[in-house]
Scaffold this motif. Structure first.
Motif, short mmCIF file in Angstrom:
data_model
loop_
_atom_site.label_atom_id
_atom_site.label_comp_id
_atom_site.label_asym_id
_atom_site.label_seq_id
_atom_site.Cartn_x
_atom_site.Cartn_y
_atom_site.Cartn_z
N LEU A 311 0.83 -1.21 0.00
CA LEU A 311 0.00 0.00 0.00
C LEU A 311 0.86 1.25 0.00
CD1 LEU A 311 -2.86 -0.91 2.51
CD2 LEU A 311 -2.90 -0.99 0.02
N LYS A 312 1.89 1.24 0.84
CA LYS A 312 2.74 2.44 0.92
C LYS A 312 3.38 2.75 -0.41
CE LYS A 312 3.62 2.53 5.83
NZ LYS A 312 4.41 1.87 6.87
N GLY A 367 -1.05 2.70 14.72
CA GLY A 367 0.01 2.96 13.75
C GLY A 367 -0.47 3.02 12.32
N SER A 368 -1.64 2.43 12.03
CA SER A 368 -2.04 2.41 10.62
C SER A 368 -3.19 3.37 10.32
CB SER A 368 -2.39 0.98 10.19
OG SER A 368 -3.25 0.40 11.11
N ALA A 369 -3.52 4.25 11.26
CA ALA A 369 -4.64 5.17 11.05
C ALA A 369 -4.40 6.07 9.83
CB ALA A 369 -4.87 6.02 12.30
N ASP A 370 -3.17 6.57 9.69
CA ASP A 370 -2.87 7.46 8.55
C ASP A 370 -3.00 6.72 7.23
OD1 ASP A 370 -2.44 9.52 10.20
OD2 ASP A 370 -0.24 9.47 10.10
N LEU A 371 -2.52 5.48 7.26
CA LEU A 371 -2.56 4.68 6.04
C LEU A 371 -4.01 4.42 5.63
CD1 LEU A 371 -0.62 3.16 4.11
CD2 LEU A 371 -1.03 1.12 5.46
N ILE A 372 -4.83 4.10 6.60
CA ILE A 372 -6.25 3.83 6.29
C ILE A 372 -6.92 5.10 5.78
CG2 ILE A 372 -8.47 3.05 7.26
CD1 ILE A 372 -6.88 0.79 8.05
#
Ligand code: GLC
Length: 637
Positions: A311-312, A367-372
């Motif tokens: 994803l990144k 840790g994955s809130a930004d990614l989501i």
């Protein structure tokens, strides 16, 4: 230094992979360590390491792997008893020493060696192994093939025959198993995209191991230091393919072991990075969980990290103004130059689907809130962009025909400055009264009006296309059956590039001559994507008709990779026979048509939040706005 974990005490020595560093950092943090250590973690020095090229992955199950030397066919070989893939940890790794690699003519020979080993050792060495009889006793395959009662039986025999094993475990299927073909090229490898229909067929048959092994082993290959003349592009890339290689061990010419050797495009023709691999990997991972009910694989820390890395890589900022993924020519199923650089539909449909699948699987954590958040924003923007700007039907075509050009402003209707003269002559004939499709690509001042099948079909499957658009795509397929199916489903794209256009766009590629291969050739593997799309739209009869047509000759023709000519009358000029994804694609279609409910493992239903956000954008779009008063804002996620 050592780290206490539930599995035991891990020794920290060295590690240069960012992924492993981050794994280690979080583990270390959880265990009271901080900072980014250059670390190698080892469980038990007496255990041998499982190697991926020159990297060593240490197993994390406290003794799930044992190696021993044995004498086989006159040479010493290491036989590993990797018992279960849960043990293919990938949590921790080190840089291993360089091996002398011995190319062994690909998997076929590798498998032969393993088969002879196994014939000697089966029963003694193999306790607890999930190896199926067909993987190790090829003679039985021959016997079975003689007795094949149906095309389906034959296809199953051939599919099992194409299985590639690694450390006695099935890990994938070879791209083609054509004994008549003198040049193997890279068809002896396990391609990620080619394995997807094989994997689905095995899942639908209840044979989950091979898919789980594939997922976990390819994860280990992810973003390994691929290099192209000293350049190492982004982390997170999945390889296009891999092969099992036998290598000599350091300092011992008579001892060998198996390694998985990935190709990230650095050896592929054209040296193109396979953008679709990671996207397919995510789609298959979700299908595995949904079909087997085993969610432990997607929940693993290393698998979660793998998803995030893909994803990144896809969500990283660049210079792009569009929400679509910007890629080079040949970065997907069409892996040669054919003018699809930029924002090809196939990649966008897979991207959208992978984003939705990943969203379903990502464990909620701080840790994955930004990614989501980034993922959600991209989903909305991507679906808006494709639905609005890639869609054409009679009405839209007429709109383009009457476009004003050179519009400068925020509320331009012809945003990409498309000159109406670009509308090709063939399209005026091709576009049916009823029906429509998503164009192949959109760039400034350029619409690629070619119909690309996989992109359109997967847009239906993933709900990237709206409900109406999805039905219209199937309407078009029915209306243009003679062009898109004719004597063998399914044309990869329509129409072919010819003459000067072919010369310029393909660089005079003799494999991609008009109506051949990627340039308007017909690919039986596309049957399975067609079937999933038709089932999703509750119109399975379209796929049934296509399967019936394929059955007339596909087995007699020995399961070619592709067919040539406008009506798909000839077996492709350079087509491989016994092409695995032609076989698997047929099987998946048959299995799904018999049990349409199972297609759910691949389908993404329209998300109501997304729909809300989408309709909000639509009503804010200047094109729609002209003449309409007042925009009702609904909520945006
Ligand atoms: C060809 C196809 C590619 C496929 C490979 C192996 O290169 O274009 O999509 O993965 O063969 O079958």
């Amino acid at each position: 230094m050592s780290v206490p974990t539930p599995e035991g005490v891990l020794q920290v020595i060295s590690c240069s992979s960012p992924r492993l560093q981050s794994e280690y950092a979080s583990l270390g943090h959880a265990n009271g360590f901080s900072g980014r250590h250059k670390a190698r973690l080892s469980l038990d020095r007496s255990e041998k390491n499982l190697r991926y090229r020159n990297r060593v992955s240490l197993l994390f199950n406290g003794g799930g792997i044992h190696w021993r030397k044995s004498r086989v066919d006159g040479f010493k070989s290491l036989i590993c008893k990797c018992q279960r893939t849960e043990s293919v940890g990938g949590l921790f790794a080190e840089e291993g020493g360089l091996h002398t690699s011995v190319p062994i003519n690909g998997m076929v020979k590798a498998q032969k060696i393993r088969e002879s080993e196994l014939k000697q050792h089966i029963g003694r060495e193999n306790e607890g192994s999930s190896l199926k009889a067909a993987h190790v006793v090829p003679d039985t395959v021959k016997v079975r093939r003689v007795h094949s009662e149906s095309i389906e039986d034959e296809a199953w025999d051939l599919l099992r025959d194409s299985i590639v094993s690694y450390c006695n475990n099935p890990v994938g299927t070879i791209a083609a198993n054509d004994p008549s073909c003198p040049s193997i090229l890279n068809y002896d490898q396990v391609f990620i995209r080619d394995f997807v229909p094989s994997g689905i067929a095995f899942l639908l048959k209840g044979e989950y191991d091979i898919v789980r092994n594939f997922i976990l082993h390819t994860l280990q290959l992810q973003s390994w230091e691929k290099t192209m003349d000293c350049h190492s592009p982004g982390q997170g890339l999945m390889p296009a393919s891999f092969k099992v290689r036998i290598v000599h061990l350091d300092g011992d010419d008579s001892a060998t072991e198996e390694v998985l050797d990935p190709d990230f495009g650095e050896a592929a023709i054209g040296r193109v990075a396979p953008v679709d691999s990671g996207l397919w990997w995510i789609i298959l991972l979700r299908a595995y969980g949904k079909c087997s009910g085993d969610l432990t694989v997607q929940e693993r820390v290393d698998v979660q990290t793998g998803i995030k890395m893909i994803l990144k890589l896809c969500l990283a900022d660049g210079f792009d103004m569009f929400p679509t993924l910007l890629v080079t020519d040949g970065s997907c199923m069409i892996d040669r130059r054919i003018g699809i650089h930029g924002h090809p539909l196939e990649i966008q449909a897979l991207f959208y689907s992978a984003l939705l699948c990943a969203r379903e699987m990502l464990a909620p954590e701080d840790g994955s809130a930004d990614l989501i958040r980034a993922l959600n924003n991209r989903l909305v923007a991507l679906s808006f962009h494709i639905r609005e700007y890639y869609w054409i039907d009679m009405k839209k075509l007429n709109e383009i025909y009457r476009y004003n050009t050179e519009e400068y402003s925020y509320d331009a209707v012809n945003k990409f400055n498309i000159y109406p003269d670009q509308i090709p002559h063939w399209l005026v004939e091709f576009m049916p009264r009823r029906g429509g499709y998503l164009i192949g690509n959109l760039q400034p001042a350029h619409m690629d009006f070619r119909f690309f099948s996989l992109g359109n079909l997967w847009s239906v499957v993933s709900s990237l296309a709206t409900l109406e658009q999805s039905h219209a795509i199937l309407d078009l397929i029915e209306a243009k059956w003679a062009e898109l199916v004719a004597e063998m489903p399914f044309k990869i794209c329509y129409p072919a590039l010819e003459g000067q256009e072919w010369r310029i766009i393909t660089g005079s590629d003799p494999k991609n001559t008009p109506w051949s291969y990627h340039n308007g050739g017909s690919w039986p593997t596309l049957l399975w994507q067609l079937t999933v799309a038709c089932i999703k739209m509750n119109r399975p009869e379209i796929a049934e008709n296509a399967v019936r047509i394929a059955e007339r000759r596909i087995s007699k023709d020995k399961w070619p990779e592709y067919y040539d000519t406008k009506r798909a009358r000839f077996i492709g000029k350079q087509a491989r026979l016994f092409q695995t994804w032609s076989i698997a694609g047929y099987l998946v279609s048959k299995l799904l048509l018999a049990n349409p409910n199972a297609a759910k493992i691949l389908i993404n239903e329209e998300d109501s939040e997304l729909m809300n956000a989408f309709s909000c954008m639509i009503s804010a779009n200047p094109r729609r706005q002209r003449g309409s008063k007042g925009i009702k804002k609904r909520f945006i996620i």
